[in-house]
Every structure is written in structure tokens, then in C-alpha cells.
Design a protein around this motif. Structure first.
Motif, mmCIF file in Angstrom:
data_model
loop_
_atom_site.group_PDB
_atom_site.id
_atom_site.type_symbol
_atom_site.label_atom_id
_atom_site.label_comp_id
_atom_site.label_asym_id
_atom_site.label_seq_id
_atom_site.Cartn_x
_atom_site.Cartn_y
_atom_site.Cartn_z
ATOM 1 N N ASN A 31 40.829 46.174 35.140
ATOM 2 C CA ASN A 31 41.720 45.296 35.909
ATOM 3 C C ASN A 31 42.874 46.059 36.576
ATOM 4 O O ASN A 31 43.842 45.450 37.014
ATOM 5 C CB ASN A 31 42.295 44.167 35.048
ATOM 6 C CG ASN A 31 41.289 43.072 34.758
ATOM 7 O OD1 ASN A 31 40.203 43.064 35.301
ATOM 8 N ND2 ASN A 31 41.657 42.150 33.883
ATOM 9 N N GLY A 32 42.782 47.378 36.648
ATOM 10 C CA GLY A 32 43.832 48.148 37.301
ATOM 11 C C GLY A 32 43.829 47.963 38.809
ATOM 12 O O GLY A 32 42.795 47.709 39.437
ATOM 13 N N ILE A 33 45.007 48.120 39.406
ATOM 14 C CA ILE A 33 45.164 47.928 40.847
ATOM 15 C C ILE A 33 44.327 48.924 41.645
ATOM 16 O O ILE A 33 43.963 48.672 42.799
ATOM 17 C CB ILE A 33 46.658 48.037 41.251
ATOM 18 C CG1 ILE A 33 46.921 47.400 42.636
ATOM 19 C CG2 ILE A 33 47.140 49.477 41.227
ATOM 20 C CD1 ILE A 33 47.067 45.923 42.604
ATOM 21 N N GLY A 34 43.979 50.054 41.031
ATOM 22 C CA GLY A 34 43.178 51.055 41.722
ATOM 23 C C GLY A 34 41.834 50.544 42.175
ATOM 24 O O GLY A 34 41.267 51.038 43.165
ATOM 25 N N ALA A 35 41.303 49.532 41.475
ATOM 26 C CA ALA A 35 40.009 48.966 41.871
ATOM 27 C C ALA A 35 40.082 48.331 43.252
ATOM 28 O O ALA A 35 39.083 48.283 43.979
ATOM 29 C CB ALA A 35 39.543 47.944 40.831
ATOM 30 N N TRP A 36 41.258 47.835 43.611
ATOM 31 C CA TRP A 36 41.423 47.202 44.929
ATOM 32 C C TRP A 36 41.582 48.225 46.044
ATOM 33 O O TRP A 36 41.434 47.895 47.221
ATOM 34 C CB TRP A 36 42.639 46.279 44.930
ATOM 35 C CG TRP A 36 42.535 45.111 44.020
ATOM 36 C CD1 TRP A 36 41.453 44.731 43.276
ATOM 37 C CD2 TRP A 36 43.559 44.151 43.761
ATOM 38 N NE1 TRP A 36 41.738 43.596 42.555
ATOM 39 C CE2 TRP A 36 43.023 43.213 42.831
ATOM 40 C CE3 TRP A 36 44.864 43.997 44.205
ATOM 41 C CZ2 TRP A 36 43.767 42.139 42.356
ATOM 42 C CZ3 TRP A 36 45.603 42.924 43.734
ATOM 43 C CH2 TRP A 36 45.062 41.996 42.817
ATOM 44 N N ALA A 37 41.912 49.455 45.670
ATOM 45 C CA ALA A 37 42.132 50.492 46.681
ATOM 46 C C ALA A 37 40.830 50.966 47.311
ATOM 47 O O ALA A 37 40.837 51.544 48.404
ATOM 48 C CB ALA A 37 42.869 51.676 46.060
ATOM 49 N N GLU A 38 39.727 50.738 46.641
ATOM 50 C CA GLU A 38 38.437 51.234 47.141
ATOM 51 C C GLU A 38 38.121 50.696 48.533
ATOM 52 O O GLU A 38 37.703 51.440 49.416
ATOM 53 C CB GLU A 38 37.320 50.851 46.163
ATOM 54 C CG GLU A 38 37.417 51.512 44.802
ATOM 55 C CD GLU A 38 36.944 52.956 44.818
ATOM 56 O OE1 GLU A 38 36.469 53.427 45.873
ATOM 57 O OE2 GLU A 38 37.048 53.610 43.768
ATOM 58 N N GLN A 39 38.318 49.389 48.743
ATOM 59 C CA GLN A 39 38.018 48.790 50.048
ATOM 60 C C GLN A 39 39.215 48.091 50.670
ATOM 61 O O GLN A 39 39.129 47.605 51.794
ATOM 62 C CB GLN A 39 36.864 47.789 49.911
ATOM 63 C CG GLN A 39 35.561 48.433 49.461
ATOM 64 C CD GLN A 39 34.395 47.469 49.513
ATOM 65 O OE1 GLN A 39 34.097 46.870 50.550
ATOM 66 N NE2 GLN A 39 33.738 47.303 48.383
ATOM 67 N N GLY A 40 40.328 48.038 49.944
ATOM 68 C CA GLY A 40 41.524 47.413 50.470
ATOM 69 C C GLY A 40 41.431 45.897 50.513
ATOM 70 O O GLY A 40 40.454 45.292 50.062
ATOM 71 N N ILE A 41 42.471 45.291 51.036
ATOM 72 C CA ILE A 41 42.528 43.844 51.239
ATOM 73 C C ILE A 41 42.560 43.645 52.752
ATOM 74 O O ILE A 41 43.608 43.750 53.400
ATOM 75 C CB ILE A 41 43.750 43.246 50.536
ATOM 76 C CG1 ILE A 41 43.677 43.532 49.022
ATOM 77 C CG2 ILE A 41 43.848 41.738 50.792
ATOM 78 C CD1 ILE A 41 44.902 43.101 48.246
ATOM 79 N N VAL A 42 41.395 43.396 53.312
ATOM 80 C CA VAL A 42 41.201 43.446 54.763
ATOM 81 C C VAL A 42 40.432 42.219 55.216
ATOM 82 O O VAL A 42 39.388 41.891 54.645
ATOM 83 C CB VAL A 42 40.418 44.728 55.152
ATOM 84 C CG1 VAL A 42 40.177 44.765 56.654
ATOM 85 C CG2 VAL A 42 41.156 45.974 54.688
ATOM 86 N N GLY A 43 40.946 41.519 56.215
ATOM 87 C CA GLY A 43 40.247 40.347 56.712
ATOM 88 C C GLY A 43 41.112 39.539 57.661
ATOM 89 O O GLY A 43 42.083 40.049 58.232
#
Length: 321
Positions: free
Chosen positions: A138-150
Motif C-alpha cells: 500500500n505504499g505510495i510508490g505503487a502509484w508512481a509506476e503509471q501516475g494519476i493521469v486522465g
């Protein structure tokens, strides 16, 4: 065409888990939560929002709250130093990820009574104690892989309530309902698409920027701190669950603070659904751009910092028109 997600009335998915959870929807080891809604097709479709290439920064400066951040958090510190004899500088930054614009990650806020985070992660797993091995789940690093984009939409509640002569105090506990948010969208002519990234301008930064240092220091002494935010209700949860991949706002609490229920939206959104919550975004320039072009939808690109096991991150976020 069937819905890509269960109905709100189907929650909780894990019947042995806390209220309104969506645990297991994307597998027991999932760390993306509602960011799974940002499929390649949805991101590709969102690119059609880019028509002029105009880019608007939504980050508040890391040092915006100077040495008086709310909630007793550490202030941003910057140390710039030369590396003699060369004409070279380095710098070291020290800051709390919650003291300026941030995405709350899935380690930030758990179900309070059950002491569980998204997909059942425990405090012992996060901190490595009581004989449990420490993990980065559940670390924030998991979101860095593809970002929050849309596709992003701005619901400019602040402009709408001024237009309709509705009183507002950013620094008192009050609620903005789902019904109100839908009225704002209708007034703007803004369509909501599944998977959108919701940004809410409550008027907090407009109010905060008018405060003196003495005002800020006095407010910091309040216990508890109080802020206007999104209403804690079944209707609000259904509205958020049914539409969005992530939600952010310009105020420090996202929801009405303190919560007016026995539970908080932070519990349900972060620990229940894995839905990112953004706070203290600077939406003033975005609001001006939306008014100028008469459009409150745009392309969003946010790249959380790649910190395995991190709790939160500066958003590093742009709206592109």
C-alpha cells in the motif's frame, strides 16, 4: 453494457471486512484501488481534452505554510549549500508530505475501529512489529509506476456559492453535499465521465490567503481544527464511488472536519476503496482558466514521488487544456 464496477449497494464486497469496503475487487494484493479505473482506453479518451496545450500548475509551493502548518505538522526546510572549491550547489529538503499539496496514499488513514488499511493491511505490516515482517504494501510508490493521469473536472463550488449568495466559512465545520456538487456541475455544463479525476474548489485557499500570520497562529490553537468540506453521507459516498478514480480539493481535510458521523470519508475512500484523496491543491489559476475558456474539464497529469512504502506524496500535477 454492464457497469465496470459493482453497484454501491453491493458494498461491502468483503462481508467479513469493515463497512462499505471494496476489498478484493482487483485481487487481494492490489495496491492501486480506484486507480485501476484509469485504463489505457480511458486515458487515451481523456487526451482529447488537450486542445490548446495550455498548462496550469495545481501544486501549492512546498513552503506555502511556512513555519505554521496546521495539524502540528513539520514545516518545510530547504538547505542550499555550495560544494567548494567548485562552483556547484546541492540542496537538501526536509518536509512532511502532508504540509502542502499532497495525495493521501493508502497507508495514511485506516478504518479506525478495525485498525485496517486497504485490503486488510495492518499497522504491524506497515511498521514491522509484534513479530510481523515489515512490508511496503500500500505504499505510495505503487502509484508512481503509471501516475494519476486522465480526464479531470473542476467543480467550482466557491464560484457557484458566490453566484447564489450562499454563505461560507472555510474555517468552520460545514458540509458540501453530493446534491450541491451535482448542481455545480449542471450549472457549469460539466458532464461527469466514469473514471474522472474530481477537483473541488471550496474557496479555502482564497480565504487562507487573506489571513494574517496572527490569524493563522490563532486558528492553529483550536482543538479540534475545523474546516468546511465534503459531506459524510451515503449519498456522497455513492456519488464518489460511482464516478471517480481520484478526488482532490483546495482545503486541508477533503471532508467536513471533524467528521459529523461515527466514521469518516477518509476511512471509506482510502482504506475501503483505495481512492486517492488530494488536499491543499492550488485551484485558483485553474478556476480562472476554466472561466476564461468556458470549460471545466481538462487533461490531468500527476506523478507521485517514487518512494516504496511511502504514506503520501506531493502531487506534481498539471491540468492541460
Amino acid at each position: 453494457m454492464s457497469s465496470p464496477i459493482p453497484k454501491f449497494s453491493d458494498l461491502p464486497l468483503d462481508k467479513n471486512g469493515p463497512h462499505h469496503n471494496a476489498w478484493g475487487l482487483y485481487g487481494k494484493d492490489d495496491q492501486l484501488g480506484t486507480l485501476n479505473r484509469l485504463t489505457d482506453d480511458i486515458v487515451k479518451a481523456a487526451a482529447s481534452e488537450i486542445q490548446t496545450g495550455t498548462r496550469i500548475n495545481l501544486d501549492w509551493p512546498l513552503d506555502a505554510q511556512a513555519d505554521v502548518p496546521f495539524f502540528g505538522r513539520q514545516a518545510f526546510e530547504k538547505n542550499v549549500y555550495q560544494k567548494p572549491p567548485r562552483i556547484v550547489n546541492d540542496d537538501v529538503w526536509t518536509f512532511n508530505t502532508q504540509s502542502s499539496s499532497q495525495w493521501d496514499g493508502l497507508r495514511h488513514f485506516g478504518y479506525q475501529k478495525e485498525a485496517k488499511f486497504y485490503n486488510g493491511v495492518t499497522l504491524d505490516e506497515i511498521h514491522g512489529r509484534n513479530g510481523v515482517e515489515k512490508t511496503n504494501r500500500n505504499g505510495i510508490g505503487a502509484w508512481a509506476e503509471q501516475g494519476i493521469v486522465g480526464r479531470g473536472i473542476l467543480l467550482d463550488y466557491h464560484a457557484w456559492r458566490i453566484k447564489n449568495n450562499i454563505p461560507h466559512d472555510a474555517f468552520e465545520t460545514a458540509s458540501i453535499s453530493a446534491e450541491t456538487l451535482q448542481k455545480v456541475a449542471a450549472d457549469q455544463g460539466t458532464e461527469i465521465h466514469f473514471g474522472d479525476i474530481l477537483l473541488l474548489r471550496s474557496g479555502y485557499l482564497d480565504a487562507y490567503n487573506k489571513l494574517s500570520r496572527a490569524d493563522v497562529e490563532a486558528m492553529r490553537q483550536k482543538q479540534p481544527l475545523t474546516f468546511t468540506g465534503v459531506e459524510q453521507s451515503e449519498e456522497t459516498m455513492e456519488f464518489l464511488w460511482s464516478n471517480f478514480s481520484a478526488c482532490g480539493a483546495d482545503h486541508p481535510s477533503w471532508e467536513a472536519w471533524p467528521t459529523r458521523k461515527e466514521w469518516s470519508l477518509h476511512e471509506v475512500m482510502l482504506a475501503g476503496w483505495g481512492m486517492p484523496i488530494g488536499e491543499l491543491f492550488d485551484l485558483e489559476g485553474l478556476a480562472r482558466q476554466c472561466r476564461e475558456v468556458g470549460r471545466w474539464s481538462f487533461f490531468v497529469c500527476s506523478k507521485p514521488v517514487y518512494v516504496p512504502g511511502g504514506v503520501a506524496s506531493p502531487p506534481n500535477i498539471l491540468a492541460i487544456f
